[in-house]
Design a protein around this motif. Structure first.
Motif, PDB file in Angstrom:
ATOM      1  N   HIS B 170       0.819  -1.215   0.000  1.00  0.00           N
ATOM      2  CA  HIS B 170       0.000   0.000   0.000  1.00  0.00           C
ATOM      3  C   HIS B 170       0.861   1.276   0.000  1.00  0.00           C
ATOM      4  N   ALA B 171       2.166   1.110   0.119  1.00  0.00           N
ATOM      5  CA  ALA B 171       3.047   2.292   0.195  1.00  0.00           C
ATOM      6  C   ALA B 171       3.389   2.747  -1.220  1.00  0.00           C
ATOM      7  N   HIS B 172       2.856   3.904  -1.586  1.00  0.00           N
ATOM      8  CA  HIS B 172       3.062   4.382  -2.956  1.00  0.00           C
ATOM      9  C   HIS B 172       3.996   5.588  -3.006  1.00  0.00           C
ATOM     10  N   THR B 173       4.432   6.049  -1.883  1.00  0.00           N
ATOM     11  CA  THR B 173       5.389   7.161  -1.879  1.00  0.00           C
ATOM     12  C   THR B 173       6.702   6.646  -1.302  1.00  0.00           C
ATOM     13  N   SER B 174       7.785   7.292  -1.715  1.00  0.00           N
ATOM     14  CA  SER B 174       9.092   6.821  -1.231  1.00  0.00           C
ATOM     15  C   SER B 174       9.200   7.006   0.287  1.00  0.00           C
ATOM     16  N   ALA B 175       8.575   8.066   0.818  1.00  0.00           N
ATOM     17  CA  ALA B 175       8.655   8.312   2.260  1.00  0.00           C
ATOM     18  C   ALA B 175       7.967   7.189   3.032  1.00  0.00           C
ATOM     19  N   ALA B 176       6.783   6.788   2.572  1.00  0.00           N
ATOM     20  CA  ALA B 176       6.045   5.725   3.269  1.00  0.00           C
ATOM     21  C   ALA B 176       6.784   4.391   3.146  1.00  0.00           C
ATOM     22  N   GLN B 177       7.298   4.108   1.953  1.00  0.00           N
ATOM     23  CA  GLN B 177       8.049   2.851   1.769  1.00  0.00           C
ATOM     24  C   GLN B 177       9.260   2.822   2.695  1.00  0.00           C
ATOM     25  N   SER B 178       9.957   3.952   2.730  1.00  0.00           N
ATOM     26  CA  SER B 178      11.162   4.041   3.557  1.00  0.00           C
ATOM     27  C   SER B 178      10.816   3.792   5.028  1.00  0.00           C
ATOM     28  N   ASP B 179       9.733   4.399   5.483  1.00  0.00           N
ATOM     29  CA  ASP B 179       9.302   4.240   6.879  1.00  0.00           C
ATOM     30  C   ASP B 179       9.050   2.769   7.210  1.00  0.00           C
ATOM     31  N   VAL B 180       8.316   2.082   6.323  1.00  0.00           N
ATOM     32  CA  VAL B 180       7.953   0.686   6.616  1.00  0.00           C
ATOM     33  C   VAL B 180       9.211  -0.200   6.606  1.00  0.00           C
ATOM     34  N   HIS B 181      10.066   0.006   5.599  1.00  0.00           N
ATOM     35  CA  HIS B 181      11.306  -0.793   5.552  1.00  0.00           C
ATOM     36  C   HIS B 181      12.142  -0.550   6.812  1.00  0.00           C
ATOM     37  N   TYR B 182      12.271   0.708   7.200  1.00  0.00           N
ATOM     38  CA  TYR B 182      13.115   1.042   8.354  1.00  0.00           C
ATOM     39  C   TYR B 182      12.532   0.423   9.633  1.00  0.00           C
ATOM     40  N   ALA B 183      11.215   0.515   9.763  1.00  0.00           N
ATOM     41  CA  ALA B 183      10.560  -0.030  10.966  1.00  0.00           C
ATOM     42  C   ALA B 183      10.794  -1.543  11.069  1.00  0.00           C
ATOM     43  N   ILE B 184      10.690  -2.229   9.943  1.00  0.00           N
ATOM     44  CA  ILE B 184      10.877  -3.690   9.967  1.00  0.00           C
ATOM     45  C   ILE B 184      12.327  -4.026  10.310  1.00  0.00           C
ATOM     46  N   ALA B 185      13.260  -3.354   9.661  1.00  0.00           N
ATOM     47  CA  ALA B 185      14.679  -3.652   9.909  1.00  0.00           C
ATOM     48  C   ALA B 185      15.022  -3.438  11.377  1.00  0.00           C
ATOM     49  N   ASP B 186      14.555  -2.333  11.942  1.00  0.00           N
ATOM     50  CA  ASP B 186      14.903  -2.053  13.338  1.00  0.00           C
ATOM     51  C   ASP B 186      14.271  -3.083  14.279  1.00  0.00           C
ATOM     52  N   ALA B 187      13.084  -3.551  13.902  1.00  0.00           N
ATOM     53  CA  ALA B 187      12.425  -4.560  14.734  1.00  0.00           C
ATOM     54  C   ALA B 187      13.159  -5.900  14.687  1.00  0.00           C
ATOM     55  N   VAL B 188      13.766  -6.213  13.544  1.00  0.00           N
ATOM     56  CA  VAL B 188      14.558  -7.447  13.445  1.00  0.00           C
ATOM     57  C   VAL B 188      15.641  -7.426  14.523  1.00  0.00           C
ATOM     58  N   PHE B 189      16.306  -6.279  14.671  1.00  0.00           N
ATOM     59  CA  PHE B 189      17.354  -6.163  15.702  1.00  0.00           C
ATOM     60  C   PHE B 189      16.742  -6.200  17.101  1.00  0.00           C
ATOM     61  N   PHE B 190      15.622  -5.483  17.261  1.00  0.00           N
ATOM     62  CA  PHE B 190      15.016  -5.391  18.592  1.00  0.00           C
ATOM     63  C   PHE B 190      14.602  -6.769  19.107  1.00  0.00           C
ATOM     64  N   TYR B 191      14.026  -7.579  18.201  1.00  0.00           N
ATOM     65  CA  TYR B 191      13.572  -8.914  18.626  1.00  0.00           C
ATOM     66  C   TYR B 191      14.692  -9.945  18.582  1.00  0.00           C
ATOM     67  N   ARG B 192      15.914  -9.472  18.263  1.00  0.00           N
ATOM     68  CA  ARG B 192      17.086 -10.355  18.238  1.00  0.00           C
ATOM     69  C   ARG B 192      16.881 -11.511  17.266  1.00  0.00           C
ATOM     70  N   LEU B 193      16.207 -11.211  16.127  1.00  0.00           N
ATOM     71  CA  LEU B 193      16.068 -12.221  15.080  1.00  0.00           C
ATOM     72  C   LEU B 193      17.369 -12.254  14.289  1.00  0.00           C
TER      73      LEU B 193
END
Lengths: 521, 266
Positions: B170-193
């Motif tokens: 659903h992310a059609h703007t670069s800002a929204a895409q960037s936000d979602v990618h960044y949130a997922i990446a940071d969560a990978v570290f947070f959950y120690r995956l």
């Protein structure tokens, strides 16, 4: 008419009133009739030389810009400055440029970000090697200090003037008398040997002489450095975010998650090194103030003193003997006891700049205030500041004085940024450390007792800090949400951003992660 | 004569509309400077404007200003919520979508006890109405955070991240895409995956070019480090170099140079 005391009193009062009215009227008339702009700058650095340095910058600036008059308002720091500046800002009479600090309240409401401006070159650097360089990159830290780039607001706000670093300052003549040489120790073992030699000398000559003068405030940064230098391998192990850096919050969260503890071998080694440091300091230094340590040193009751750079000028003026300065030599890889924990060289950490000036959001003279700020932080302005104040410069290419040069930060080397003695970005963990250091440094102090005292108190304090972070994070998000919607609505048709300029997602992530850690002990 | 009359009529009709637009703009401007009371005064003058669009914008502005007028009380937040609900349920224009966005934000961050499910419901309705709007695109990153940290607490972290990844469609703007990618990446570290799972998201966020300066510096180091650990030495070297070029005075320059030398030797 007989002149009575009352009449004379009233006459004097009347005269004083008339004189004040005249002075105020003349000043107002000047402002009305002249196109000269007056900007005001407030600051709390009342140490010797700093006000003179700012005055010298103002004189030179007014020569270059006769249309602008700059007034310096020096206000005592401590508990006076912040309430004063808050009252001024609320009353709408705040100075155009304000020395401020990022943890203080209402940064976004009171001050204007300068993010766009710092990406442009500083015109006052024309004709220097910094010509054409973005203003941000003309500072030795690239304006990355928390007082410059306010991370919670994701904007640049402050322009700093100086930095501070501490050194072991020594009495050259006394060192020569005791050891036969004037050169400082190069390694940790040499340092300990020197301290032992000073003790022997004092005993043999029945002197009240300590190796190192210290106080309850001056040891603090050194304490952190001694422990963190032993803990670089632990830091690398818990860098779960793969940033080669541990933010204070990273350390706090992983502490609460049980991923490291004060029983870690690296930290135990650091505490042992810290105990040895305390043993060579003036007895009872944890109860003594900074000026007592200086007095011990100046009067020859200590060969060395822990001294921050802002004391450099005072020491030079006070001491009747020649001074030398060196960096505290923490143990390195070849140390017989601590070598297996040490992985150097050790950086002294991030350059943290200070004395930052923020731009009043409501100033009617934004352009002039910014222009003066640019001059203050140009190579010329910074050179004037450094030469007059003897404080360390932070503009690239500006040379410190010979003596203060010995205090310059040595950035080259390993540093993981975070401080194991202060997990989370609050002061309370550090206060806990300070309150239990006696368990390490008292005559019967022990590493195990110190470690246990930290363990029993730290988690609750870190949790409290995170709870406060969540509250302030929510307040920031709410405030910025409204402003972001307004910015989008106010934007001209066709120039609306593709998403709202909300608080950065990274800041909102912090809020969720803090909550998640708090929810699962 | 007819021309003059037409002009006069035009002036009579246009002038109030112009005045309303100017005053509403002044209200928004006041809010950008955190002057909520001043903004409320401007919006309140047009709550019953003859022009329905101006009246809706004024009501939306009032709701936003209420969320910022100090001291913010629960009653004030509730008043804003009622205003937003009425707006969001009575159209699909800009004030309606803005109101829906703020209904989500109130549930997410303004209530004493946050209501993640309600926030997510409002954001999803916003996406269903017009997922290209500035409001929907702004909500995506925040919805991702709800998926990752608050909704479905019984799910495994990997499953939560899977839900967040679906939002990328659903992310059609670069800002929204960037936000979602960044949130997922940071969560990978947070959950120690396994950190390898973060690399593609970090690379995507970096490519989109929407990270602010501090986040970008962190992401450059992370990409370089994860590339080194996965054996992709050329990519690691490339990102170490970019980091050093963009952040020559960063505290990590020494260790990054050391790592760069290591992967180049290798």
């Amino acid at each position: 008419m007989r002149l009575t005391g009352n009449k004379i009193g009233f006459a004097l009062l009347g005269l004083a009133y008339l004189a004040s009215a005249f002075l105020i009227a003349r000043r107002s008339a000047e402002e009305v009739t002249s196109d000269r702009v007056t900007i005001r700058l407030s600051q709390w650095q009342l140490e010797g030389g700093v006000r003179d340095a700012v005055d010298a910058i103002i004189r030179r600036y007014e020569e270059l810009n006769p249309r602008v008059h700059v007034v310096q308002i020096a206000v005592p720091g401590g508990s006076t400055y912040l309430p004063w500046i808050q009252a001024q800002m609320v009353g709408g009479t705040g100075p155009d440029l304000v020395e401020y600090s990022w943890p203080w309240p209402d940064t976004a409401r009171n001050f204007s970000p300068i993010s766009a401006e710092v990406m442009l070159p500083n015109p006052y650097n024309r004709g220097t090697p910094l010509e054409g360089v973005p203003w941000r990159d003309t500072f030795i830290d690239g304006m990355s200090s928390p007082d410059n780039y306010v991370q919670t607001l994701s904007q640049y706000y402050g322009v700093s003037m100086t930095t501070g670093m501490q050194r072991i300052v020594y009495n050259r003549a006394l060192l020569q008398t005791i050891t036969g040489r004037e050169t400082p120790p190069r390694t940790y073992r040499e340092f300990l040997a020197l301290c032992a030699r000073i003790r022997e000398y004092a005993t043999a000559n029945r002197l009240n002489l300590a190796p190192l003068a210290c106080s309850r405030t001056t040891h603090i940064n050194l304490t952190g450095e001694i422990v963190n230098d032993m803990a670089t391998q632990l830091a690398a192990r818990i860098d779960f975010r793969h940033r080669l850096k541990l933010e204070p919050d990273d350390l706090g969260r992983s502490y609460l998650r049980g991923e490291w503890s004060y029983d870690a071998p690296e930290l135990v080694a650091g505490f042992q090194a810290l105990k040895e440091f305390g043993e060579v300091c003036t007895p009872g230094f944890l109860q003594r103030e900074r000026d007592t340590a200086l007095t011990d040193f100046v009067s020859g009751r200590a060969v060395m003193v822990v001294a921050p750079s802002w004391e450099a000028t005072s020491l030079q003026q006070l001491c009747p003997f020649e001074l030398g300065a060196f960096r505290y030599p923490t143990a390195r890889e070849n140390d017989p006891v601590y070598g297996r924990f040490a992985k150097g060289p050790f950086s002294e950490g991030q350059v943290l700049t200070g004395m930052p000036f923020y731009l009043n959001r409501s100033t009617p003279h934004r352009a002039e205030a910014l222009d003066f700020l640019r001059f203050m932080s140009s190579q010329e302005g910074s050179t004037i500041f450094t030469n007059v104040s003897n404080w360390l410069p932070i503009v690239v290419g500006v040379k410190p004085s010979d003596f203060s040069a010995q205090f310059q930060l040595q950035a080259e080397g390993y540093s993981w940024y975070g401080n194991f003695l202060g997990p989370s970005s609050h002061l309370e963990p550090q206060n806990l450390v300070l309150s239990v250091l006696y368990t390490l440094w008292s005559p019967d102090g022990r590493v195990a007792v110190f470690s246990s005292a930290l363990t029993s108190g730290m988690a609750a304090i870190v949790r409290d800090g995170f709870r406060r972070d969540v509250i302030s994070g929510l307040n920031n998000i709410r405030r910025e949400d409204a402003a972001a919607a307004a910015r989008a609505e106010w934007a001209p048709t066709g120039r609306r951003p593709e998403t709202l300029p909300l608080m950065t997602l990274a800041n909102e992530i912090n809020l969720y992660q803090a909550r998640a850690v708090l929810a699962h002990p | 004569m007819r021309t003059v009359i037409a002009l006069l009529v035009g002036l009579v009709l246009v002038a109030p509309a112009r005045a309303a637009a100017d005053e509403l703009a002044a209200g928004w401007q006041a809010l950008t400077n955190f002057h909520a009371r001043q903004a409320l005064e401007a919006f309140d003058r047009h709550l019953s404007d003859a022009n329905p669009a101006a009246a809706r914008e004024a009501r939306f502005g009032r709701g936003v200003a209420l969320l910022d007028r100090q001291p913010v009380s629960p009653a004030q937040v509730e008043e804003a919520r009622v205003l937003f609900t009425a707006l969001a349920d009575s159209g699909a224009d800009d004030p309606a979508q803005g109101a829906r966005f703020f209904l989500g934000r109130i549930a997410q961050h303004h209530l004493a006890i946050p209501d993640a499910a309600e926030a997510a419901r409002q954001f999803r309705r916003l996406l269903a109405t017009d997922e290209n709007s500035v409001w929907a695109q702004s909500a995506l990153g925040r919805l991702a955070l709800l998926e990752i940290y608050e909704l479905n607490p019984a799910w495994t972290p990997a499953a939560r991240l899977g839900e967040a990844e679906k939002l990328l469609a659903h992310a059609h703007t670069s800002a929204a895409q960037s936000d979602v990618h960044y949130a997922i990446a940071d969560a990978v570290f947070f959950y120690r995956l396994s950190p390898a799972g973060a690399l593609s998201h970090l690379l995507a966020a970096e490519r989109l070019g929407r990270l602010d300066w501090t986040a970008r510096a962190e992401v450059l180091v992370q990409i370089a480090e994860l590339s080194r650990l996965s054996g992709n030495r050329p990519q690691a070297a490339q990102f170490y170099r970019t980091f050093l070029k963009e952040n020559p005075r960063d505290l990590r320059a020494y260790i990054v140079k050391e790592r760069l030398a290591e992967v180049e030797k290798g």
